[in-house]
Design a protein around this motif. Structure first.
Motif, mmCIF file in Angstrom:
data_model
loop_
_atom_site.group_PDB
_atom_site.id
_atom_site.type_symbol
_atom_site.label_atom_id
_atom_site.label_comp_id
_atom_site.label_asym_id
_atom_site.label_seq_id
_atom_site.Cartn_x
_atom_site.Cartn_y
_atom_site.Cartn_z
ATOM 1 N N ALA A 153 8.960 0.718 -0.765
ATOM 2 C CA ALA A 153 8.799 0.485 0.677
ATOM 3 C C ALA A 153 10.081 0.840 1.410
ATOM 4 C CB ALA A 153 8.427 -0.973 0.936
ATOM 5 N N VAL A 163 13.809 -3.774 5.959
ATOM 6 C CA VAL A 163 12.873 -3.313 4.920
ATOM 7 C C VAL A 163 13.635 -2.618 3.789
ATOM 8 C CG1 VAL A 163 10.912 -1.797 4.406
ATOM 9 C CG2 VAL A 163 10.966 -3.097 6.558
ATOM 10 N N SER A 209 16.034 4.758 -3.634
ATOM 11 C CA SER A 209 17.113 4.837 -2.645
ATOM 12 C C SER A 209 16.944 6.175 -1.918
ATOM 13 C CB SER A 209 18.464 4.701 -3.336
ATOM 14 O OG SER A 209 19.485 4.673 -2.367
ATOM 15 N N TYR A 267 19.762 3.874 8.334
ATOM 16 C CA TYR A 267 19.155 4.484 7.144
ATOM 17 C C TYR A 267 20.205 4.710 6.048
ATOM 18 C CZ TYR A 267 15.985 7.107 4.240
ATOM 19 O OH TYR A 267 15.202 7.493 3.177
ATOM 20 N N THR A 309 6.144 13.587 3.106
ATOM 21 C CA THR A 309 5.429 12.309 3.252
ATOM 22 C C THR A 309 5.298 11.993 4.745
ATOM 23 O OG1 THR A 309 7.411 10.940 3.380
ATOM 24 C CG2 THR A 309 6.597 11.435 1.158
HETATM 25 P P1 NAI Z 1 6.033 6.533 3.573
HETATM 26 O O1 NAI Z 1 6.182 6.137 5.011
HETATM 27 O O2 NAI Z 1 4.942 7.444 3.192
HETATM 28 O O3 NAI Z 1 5.933 5.241 2.641
HETATM 29 C C1 NAI Z 1 6.609 4.042 2.905
HETATM 30 C C2 NAI Z 1 5.743 2.892 2.452
HETATM 31 O O4 NAI Z 1 6.412 1.674 2.810
HETATM 32 C C3 NAI Z 1 4.368 2.880 3.141
HETATM 33 O O5 NAI Z 1 3.356 2.580 2.214
HETATM 34 C C4 NAI Z 1 4.534 1.794 4.186
HETATM 35 O O6 NAI Z 1 3.315 1.187 4.590
HETATM 36 C C5 NAI Z 1 5.483 0.835 3.460
HETATM 37 N N1 NAI Z 1 6.157 -0.049 4.410
HETATM 38 C C6 NAI Z 1 6.817 0.319 5.534
HETATM 39 N N2 NAI Z 1 7.225 -0.763 6.212
HETATM 40 C C7 NAI Z 1 6.822 -1.845 5.502
HETATM 41 C C8 NAI Z 1 6.941 -3.243 5.705
HETATM 42 N N3 NAI Z 1 7.529 -3.753 6.799
HETATM 43 N N4 NAI Z 1 6.422 -4.077 4.772
HETATM 44 C C9 NAI Z 1 5.772 -3.568 3.682
HETATM 45 N N5 NAI Z 1 5.627 -2.254 3.441
HETATM 46 C C10 NAI Z 1 6.143 -1.397 4.352
HETATM 47 O O7 NAI Z 1 7.437 7.136 3.171
HETATM 48 P P2 NAI Z 1 7.979 7.793 1.822
HETATM 49 O O8 NAI Z 1 8.675 9.013 2.243
HETATM 50 O O9 NAI Z 1 6.971 7.826 0.774
HETATM 51 O O10 NAI Z 1 9.111 6.730 1.447
HETATM 52 C C11 NAI Z 1 9.144 5.985 0.234
HETATM 53 C C12 NAI Z 1 10.597 5.671 -0.066
HETATM 54 O O11 NAI Z 1 11.284 6.880 -0.338
HETATM 55 C C13 NAI Z 1 11.332 5.005 1.086
HETATM 56 O O12 NAI Z 1 12.162 3.983 0.593
HETATM 57 C C14 NAI Z 1 12.161 6.131 1.663
HETATM 58 O O13 NAI Z 1 13.327 5.683 2.318
HETATM 59 C C15 NAI Z 1 12.476 6.928 0.416
HETATM 60 N N6 NAI Z 1 12.882 8.306 0.666
HETATM 61 C C16 NAI Z 1 12.019 9.193 1.235
HETATM 62 C C17 NAI Z 1 12.424 10.506 1.470
HETATM 63 C C18 NAI Z 1 11.528 11.527 2.096
HETATM 64 O O14 NAI Z 1 12.002 12.626 2.431
HETATM 65 N N7 NAI Z 1 10.235 11.253 2.268
HETATM 66 C C19 NAI Z 1 13.791 10.943 1.123
HETATM 67 C C20 NAI Z 1 14.605 9.932 0.529
HETATM 68 C C21 NAI Z 1 14.158 8.654 0.308
#
Ligand code: NAI
Length: 257
Positions: free
Chosen positions: A70, A85, A113, A155, A190
């Motif tokens: 998350a 979060v 991370s 972030y 994503t």
């Molecule tokens: P996403 O937005 O598709 O997924 C994030 C998930 O966290 C979703 O299922 C969302 O509902 C949940 N979430 C958000 N706020 C919440 C809350 N208050 N309580 C409970 N659940 C909550 O994003 P993504 O890209 O899949 O991100 C997953 C992880 O990967 C995150 O920690 C993000 O920081 C990290 N990340 C993503 C990158 C990218 O380019 N997409 C790059 C580096 C890290």
């Protein structure tokens, strides 16, 4: 069948990881703000306590795995929620679930991370003291007062502190018999990344963030590495941060590792 708890499994990297872990034989209990077995808001202390309480009840106090996905991106309108979060939503679950993991079979945890964790180093991270000290209100006040830099600070600062929190737990978790690692994704296709690309404040710099491999990652490319780290093939990997970033960290910081 390993019983594994996941946060952030509704979309993106978490959804792909859930699919990969299920294919590898894990039974998943998901926590998310929507579309999960446990619906909870990890941006509040009450939501995190509810998530922990329900998780421990569902697993009967015994877990084999934990994957914390998350997270919120820098474009989130309330930047205070980003630190809540990304940092507290992970660290409070880690600490609250260690006893259950200790009772599991070959237990392992992976925390998502970011490559951004290395963009703001610990001794220059303005959030370090507040986050490590558990002062959520102070950390929120710092990022809310940072004006146009608030999103990036929230972030990168929260992800830097999250990686540090995991590394600082390597000793105690290793002694407890629970492996704990982070992965640091680069830009991955994503909903979080799409929201950043569409935001006029961040879109251009994210679009320019092209790694040596010349493309952004697919969520499944994160899921396969996370699944490896959760399995017996990674039985001696502990306290590590694995970059899954198409080479961008090596390109940006070749002498620091
Ligand atoms: P996403 O937005 O598709 O997924 C994030 C998930 O966290 C979703 O299922 C969302 O509902 C949940 N979430 C958000 N706020 C919440 C809350 N208050 N309580 C409970 N659940 C909550 O994003 P993504 O890209 O899949 O991100 C997953 C992880 O990967 C995150 O920690 C993000 O920081 C990290 N990340 C993503 C990158 C990218 O380019 N997409 C790059 C580096 C890290």
């Amino acid at each position: 069948m390993p019983l594994t708890l996941m946060s952030g499994c509704a979309t993106g990297i978490g959804a792909a990881t859930r699919q990969a872990l299920e294919a590898a034989g894990h039974q998943i209990i998901g926590i998310d703000i929507r579309d999960a077995e446990i619906v909870a808001d990890l941006s509040t202390s009450a939501g995190r306590q509810q998530a922990l309480h329900e998780a421990l009840a569902r697993c009967g106090g015994r877990l084999d795995g934990l994957v914390l996905c998350a997270g919120l991106g820098p474009q989130t309108p309330d930047v205070g929620k980003v630190v809540s979060v990304n940092y507290f939503g992970a660290v409070e679950l880690l600490d609250g679930l260690l006893p259950a993991l200790q009772r599991g079979t070959a237990p392992a945890a992976v925390v998502i991370s970011s490559v951004a964790s290395a963009h703001l180093l610990w001794d220059k991270n303005p959030l370090a003291q507040a986050l490590e000290g558990g002062d959520e209100a102070q950390a929120q006040a710092i990022v809310r007062g940072a004006g146009e830099h608030g999103g990036n600070l929230a972030y990168a600062g929260s992800k830097n502190a999250l990686t540090v929190a995991v590394r600082k737990r390597a000793g105690s978790w290793g002694q407890a018999g629970v492996r704990l690692n982070t992965v640091a994704p680069g830009a991955t296709e994503t909903p979080l990344l799409q929201a950043g690309l569409q935001d006029p404040r961040f879109g251009e710099s994210i679009a320019k963030f092209v790694p040596p491999l010349g493309r952004r990652a697919e969520p499944a490319e994160m899921a396969s590495v996370i699944t490896f780290l959760m399995g017996s093939g990674a039985s001696y990997v502990h306290g590590a941060q694995i970059c899954i970033d198409g080479g961008i960290d090596a390109q940006m910081r070749p002498t620091q590792f």
